[in-house]
Design an enzyme around this catalytic site. Structure first.
Site, PDB file in Angstrom:
ATOM      1  N   GLY A   9      14.376 -15.381   5.677  1.00 23.23           N
ATOM      2  CA  GLY A   9      15.635 -16.003   6.115  1.00 23.23           C
ATOM      3  C   GLY A   9      16.842 -15.456   5.371  1.00 23.23           C
ATOM      4  N   ARG A  34       6.390 -14.493  10.163  1.00 27.09           N
ATOM      5  CA  ARG A  34       6.020 -13.125  10.561  1.00 27.09           C
ATOM      6  C   ARG A  34       6.553 -12.173   9.499  1.00 27.09           C
ATOM      7  NH1 ARG A  34      10.184 -15.016  13.316  1.00 27.09           N
ATOM      8  NH2 ARG A  34       8.839 -16.146  14.763  1.00 27.09           N
ATOM      9  N   TYR A 137      19.911 -31.806  11.334  1.00 24.76           N
ATOM     10  CA  TYR A 137      19.696 -30.966  10.139  1.00 24.76           C
ATOM     11  C   TYR A 137      20.182 -31.711   8.893  1.00 24.76           C
ATOM     12  CZ  TYR A 137      21.025 -27.210   6.854  1.00 24.76           C
ATOM     13  OH  TYR A 137      21.220 -26.420   5.748  1.00 24.76           O
TER      14      TYR A 137
HETATM   15  C1  VAH Z   1      24.559 -24.278   8.462  1.00 26.60           C
HETATM   16  N1  VAH Z   1      24.622 -22.408   6.908  1.00 26.60           N
HETATM   17  O1  VAH Z   1      25.600 -23.851   8.913  1.00 26.60           O
HETATM   18  C2  VAH Z   1      24.126 -23.758   7.090  1.00 26.60           C
HETATM   19  C3  VAH Z   1      24.659 -24.624   5.995  1.00 26.60           C
HETATM   20  C4  VAH Z   1      26.668 -25.849   5.107  1.00 26.60           C
HETATM   21  C5  VAH Z   1      26.151 -24.944   6.161  1.00 26.60           C
HETATM   22  O2  VAH Z   1      23.922 -25.781   5.868  1.00 26.60           O
HETATM   23  O3  VAH Z   1      23.884 -25.080   9.044  1.00 26.60           O
END
Ligand code: VAH
Length: 313
Positions: A9, A34, A137
């Site tokens: 990543g 992968r 998230y």
């Molecule tokens: C996102 N790059 O954009 C990540 C991060 C604060 C941003 O968590 O989801």
């Protein structure tokens, strides 16, 4: 030995190489779904939803530290809410349980400024804030911070965590985030002349240069356990800027570079996040201090990316 889950990543790519510099190639095992072929040294295919597979690798290499860098980020997460929750939580539970049951000494758990929602002040957001994230998230990271703290308190597992801002680097591409524009814009400026930004011009967000993010991660993991005062997650800050501001800095090097704005669903996510972060606890507890600001980050990004694109001219 150190195992990196999600080594392919945006962060994992750079962290894997830095950890090899620190501890030696033989001490680091990279893993991902992968093998993108860029890995030298130890590499293992690991689907982090597979508990047995993680345990197998941990036992095979006598792993003592795990960096869990696999997750679905904010923008992609909104396309599949329940799948994102399941993926982000199940992989964390696997890492915590494998670690608890197999003598892993330290775990790194990446959190994010995405844990903050509408209930916090937008400037210098304090670490101890009410967390009401608006993305799946962010919800998974806020829950994950509590689980990290739980495993420390209940089992003594040494889990450490940082709330990363948007990470900007030349070594790897971000995937599925809302701050990805700040990487894309440099690629467009170096290889072309125009960038269409998916956020509005004045959307200020907290960001950090990859070098600083990696240095903070290693500093946190190397700090004495007694200096870690929070077992949820540390706020981390580097700089804050808007698309308009970063475009202006780029135009100093590329006067012909132009930007236009076509906000999409990611604007709503960005608007729910803080504009700047108070990272004073990290500074006082384990000596954190960023080295890059907007100008020095932009200068290095352009310098490094020019090398890549010159190859194709
Ligand atoms: C996102 N790059 O954009 C990540 C991060 C604060 C941003 O968590 O989801």
């Amino acid at each position: 030995r150190i195992l990196i889950i999600g080594a392919g990543g945006q962060l994992g790519t750079v962290l894997t190489n830095q950890l090899k510099e620190w501890y030696g190639e033989d001490q680091v095992i990279a893993s991902d779904l992968r093998n993108n072929g860029s890995f030298t040294g130890h590499f293992e295919l690991i689907d982090a939803t597979d508990y047995q597979r993680i345990e197998e690798v941990v036992q095979q290499y006598q792993v003592e530290e795990i960096y869990h860098l696999a997750a679905i980020l904010s923008a992609n997460g909104e396309k599949n809410p329940l799948g994102t929750w399941d993926m982000n939580m199940k992989t964390l539970f696997n890492v915590l349980e494998v670690s608890r049951l197999n003598g892993v000494k330290k775990v790194f758990y990446p959190s994010s400024i995405a844990v903050f929602g509408s209930e916090v002040v937008k400037q210098n957001t304090p670490q101890a804030s009410f967390l009401n994230p608006s993305t799946v998230y962010g919800m998974s990271k806020a829950a994950g911070e509590n689980w990290a703290q739980y495993y420390f308190q209940k089992y003594g597992l040494d889990v450490r965590s940082l709330r990363y801002p948007g990470v900007i680097g030349y070594q790897s591409l971000p995937g599925g985030g809302t701050t990805d524009y700040a990487v894309d814009i440099f690629h467009r400026a170096v290889e072309g002349t125009h960038y269409t930004c998916f956020l509005e011009a004045d959307t200020t967000l907290p960001m950090i240069y990859m070098e600083d993010a990696i240095r903070a991660t290693i500093a946190l993991m190397q700090a004495p356990a007694e200096s870690i005062k929070t077992r949820m997650s540390y706020n981390l800050a580097g700089m804050s800027f808007s698309p308009k501001e970063i475009a202006a800095v780029i135009q100093k090097t590329y006067p012909d570079f132009t930007i236009s704005y076509a906000p999409d669903f990611r604007q709503q996510i960005a608007s729910s996040w803080p504009q700047s972060i108070d990272d004073s606890p990290a500074r006082s507890d384990w000596g954190w201090k960023p080295m890059y600001d907007l100008e020095s980050m932009a200068a290095d990004m352009i310098k490094q990316l020019k090398k890549e694109y010159i190859l194709f001219e």
